[in-house]
Scaffold this motif. Structure first.
Motif, PDB file in Angstrom:
ATOM      1  N   SER A  84       0.814  -1.222   0.000  1.00 42.90           N
ATOM      2  CA  SER A  84       0.000   0.000   0.000  1.00 42.90           C
ATOM      3  C   SER A  84       0.846   1.270   0.000  1.00 42.90           C
ATOM      4  O   SER A  84       0.324   2.352  -0.271  1.00 42.90           O
ATOM      5  N   GLN A  85       2.139   1.157   0.269  1.00 44.85           N
ATOM      6  CA  GLN A  85       2.990   2.349   0.257  1.00 44.85           C
ATOM      7  C   GLN A  85       3.234   2.881  -1.157  1.00 44.85           C
ATOM      8  O   GLN A  85       3.643   4.027  -1.326  1.00 44.85           O
ATOM      9  N   PHE A  86       2.956   2.070  -2.163  1.00 38.34           N
ATOM     10  CA  PHE A  86       3.245   2.445  -3.550  1.00 38.34           C
ATOM     11  C   PHE A  86       2.018   2.994  -4.261  1.00 38.34           C
ATOM     12  O   PHE A  86       0.920   2.476  -4.093  1.00 38.34           O
ATOM     13  N   LYS A  87       2.245   3.992  -5.095  1.00 37.97           N
ATOM     14  CA  LYS A  87       1.165   4.574  -5.882  1.00 37.97           C
ATOM     15  C   LYS A  87       0.993   3.862  -7.217  1.00 37.97           C
ATOM     16  O   LYS A  87      -0.042   3.967  -7.850  1.00 37.97           O
ATOM     17  N   GLU A  88       2.045   3.148  -7.654  1.00 38.89           N
ATOM     18  CA  GLU A  88       2.023   2.442  -8.931  1.00 38.89           C
ATOM     19  C   GLU A  88       2.275   0.957  -8.700  1.00 38.89           C
ATOM     20  O   GLU A  88       2.869   0.575  -7.687  1.00 38.89           O
ATOM     21  N   PRO A  89       1.850   0.109  -9.621  1.00 36.51           N
ATOM     22  CA  PRO A  89       2.116  -1.330  -9.481  1.00 36.51           C
ATOM     23  C   PRO A  89       3.622  -1.615  -9.385  1.00 36.51           C
ATOM     24  O   PRO A  89       4.431  -0.928 -10.011  1.00 36.51           O
ATOM     25  N   ILE A  90       3.966  -2.612  -8.612  1.00 39.14           N
ATOM     26  CA  ILE A  90       5.363  -2.995  -8.415  1.00 39.14           C
ATOM     27  C   ILE A  90       5.773  -3.995  -9.496  1.00 39.14           C
ATOM     28  O   ILE A  90       5.063  -4.962  -9.744  1.00 39.14           O
ATOM     29  N   PRO A  91       6.942  -3.801 -10.099  1.00 36.34           N
ATOM     30  CA  PRO A  91       7.431  -4.763 -11.096  1.00 36.34           C
ATOM     31  C   PRO A  91       8.145  -5.931 -10.397  1.00 36.34           C
ATOM     32  O   PRO A  91       9.370  -6.023 -10.398  1.00 36.34           O
ATOM     33  N   TYR A  92       7.391  -6.799  -9.762  1.00 37.71           N
ATOM     34  CA  TYR A  92       7.979  -7.900  -8.998  1.00 37.71           C
ATOM     35  C   TYR A  92       8.870  -8.763  -9.890  1.00 37.71           C
ATOM     36  O   TYR A  92       8.450  -9.222 -10.936  1.00 37.71           O
TER      37      TYR A  92
END
Length: 125
Positions: A84-92
């Protein structure tokens, strides 16, 4: 760091419901980048350590715009309770990591502080 596997938490989501109430500036890394409006911010490494202590599994990491992001793999399922800390999807990219690498992103003192607050909050509920 000791194992916390005997707990009241059935899943990492149950842990999230409690740990999210005790995240604070003095448990984030770096401390000065934390905000109460985004409590998960800068808590990925310390939280991945706590999740692993309670549930076992592996610590994974991936590169983000802000640096290295840590999360967990438990019984084949990815758990990222600080997403939830990210505003954009994470590139896992699911790079294998370790307790040592996650701890290097925080400190034993912050880990002890967070786990003691977590235990106190669990006893309060």
């Amino acid at each position: 760091m000791t194992s916390l596997k005997t707990s009241k938490f059935a899943t990492p989501i149950d842990l999230y419901r409690v740990i999210s109430r005790v995240w604070s500036g003095d448990t984030s890394s770096p401390t000065d980048a934390w905000s109460p409006s985004n409590p998960a911010q800068n808590h990925c490494s310390i939280t991945a350590l706590v999740v692993q202590a309670y549930f076992g599994g592996d610590i994974l990491c991936t590169r983000t715009v802000g640096g290295t992001h840590f999360y967990n793999l438990i019984d084949g399922k990815k758990w990222d309770i600080t997403v939830s800390q990210f505003k954009e999807p994470i590139p896992y990219d699911d790079t294998a990591s370790s307790r040592e690498s996650a701890l290097a992103d925080t400190s034993p003192e912050k880990y002890a502080l967070l786990t003691s607050r977590l235990e106190a909050e669990m006893n309060r509920v």
